[in-house]
Design an enzyme around this catalytic site. Structure first.
Site, short mmCIF file in Angstrom:
data_model
loop_
_atom_site.label_atom_id
_atom_site.label_comp_id
_atom_site.label_asym_id
_atom_site.label_seq_id
_atom_site.Cartn_x
_atom_site.Cartn_y
_atom_site.Cartn_z
CB CYS A 103 -0.90 0.04 1.24
SG CYS A 103 -1.94 -1.39 1.49
CG HIS A 121 -5.97 -0.66 2.07
ND1 HIS A 121 -7.12 -0.62 1.30
CD2 HIS A 121 -5.34 -1.83 1.74
CE1 HIS A 121 -7.18 -1.71 0.54
NE2 HIS A 121 -6.11 -2.45 0.79
CG HIS A 123 -8.66 -6.22 2.56
ND1 HIS A 123 -7.83 -7.30 2.42
CD2 HIS A 123 -8.04 -5.19 1.92
CE1 HIS A 123 -6.75 -6.95 1.73
NE2 HIS A 123 -6.85 -5.67 1.42
CD GLU A 146 -28.20 13.59 11.80
OE1 GLU A 146 -27.68 14.35 12.64
OE2 GLU A 146 -29.03 13.97 10.94
CG HIS A 211 -8.60 -4.45 -2.97
ND1 HIS A 211 -7.43 -4.38 -3.71
CD2 HIS A 211 -8.20 -4.38 -1.68
CE1 HIS A 211 -6.40 -4.28 -2.90
NE2 HIS A 211 -6.84 -4.28 -1.66
#
Length: 250
Positions: A103, A121, A123, A146, A211
């Site tokens: 990443c 990040h 999953h 809301e 992903h």
């Protein structure tokens, strides 16, 4: 202890470990998937970024297992530097060598393009399912809920050209998140992510089809709030879609 680390519970390396455990319990970073990075915005060098390594069980992560980079992208420190040829965790085989998270180039894109303080990040199954339910879409939209008020209202500053937070989104606003297609290798998402960040200045997250999701914020706590709020909205959107309720109210 290396100058890059501290016993303070608010130090980025320690916060990453804390959040990884929390996110693991939420089912967002299972099986070594996902990742977190935090920029040391309150430290002596706010361009220093701490990044969780690849292939490590997130709930077992230790602070000294972090990679340290300096923006725009130079790696300053690897956990291999302090390991005497062996991993820092007893969970790992003696031959294990730490690798930067795949990443990393995507995290750095968020810092360099949005001046983020943290990038997450996950999953998340809600993120994955939302991209599957709307597989013919290049963006995800939702309004009149809301929880949208937890997200930032972002605008491009006409003088600097930078995206800045000018407040919070309101109940009547429409949240729009870009969706990019997945690739066989995480780092190959970089160009698509950068294009999405550029084309959607009002978004603080990018969905990756089949992903997961990348979420960033001006601080680690804001990024955490945005991530939680978006996951709530995605879960609700799935239920609304199943019930035949439009996600954007006319």
């Amino acid at each position: 202890m290396s100058s890059f680390f501290s016993d303070s519970p608010t130090h980025p390396a320690n916060l990453i470990c804390e959040l990884c455990r929390l996110f693991y319990n939420n089912g967002w970073v299972t099986g070594t998937g996902g990742g977190i990075s935090i920029r040391d915005v309150d430290g002596p060098n706010p361009n220093i970024v701490y990044i969780a390594p690849s292939g490590i069980q997130k709930e077992r992560l230790q602070p000294r297992e972090m990679f340290v980079a300096e923006l725009p992208g130079k790696i300053l420190r690897s956990p291999n530097d302090d390991s005497d040829g062996q991993p820092l965790s007893p969970d790992l085989a003696k031959s294990f060598r730490y690798k930067p998270s795949a990443c990393t180039p995507l995290f750095l894109s968020c810092y360099n393009m949005r001046d983020a303080g943290a990038c997450i990040h996950t999953h998340s199954q809600n993120a994955v399912m939302a991209t599957l339910l709307f597989e013919d879409k290049v963006e995800f939209s939702m309004s009149h809920i809301e929880q949208i008020k937890a997200l930032p209202h972002l605008q491009v500053d006409s003088d600097t050209g930078k995206v800045q937070k000018v407040g919070s989104m309101q109940f009547y606003d429409t949240m729009v998140l870009p969706i990019i297609d997945n690739t066989p290798h995480e780092e190959d998402l970089t160009d698509s992510l950068q294009e999405a960040i550029k084309n959607y200045p009002g978004a603080t997250a990018v969905l990756v089809r089949r992903h997961g999701i990348y979420v960033w914020g001006e601080t680690v706590w804001k990024a955490k709030v945005y991530n939680e709020a978006i996951d709530y909205l995605l879960e609700l959107a799935i239920k609304m879609h199943q019930a035949g309720i439009p996600l954007v109210k006319k």
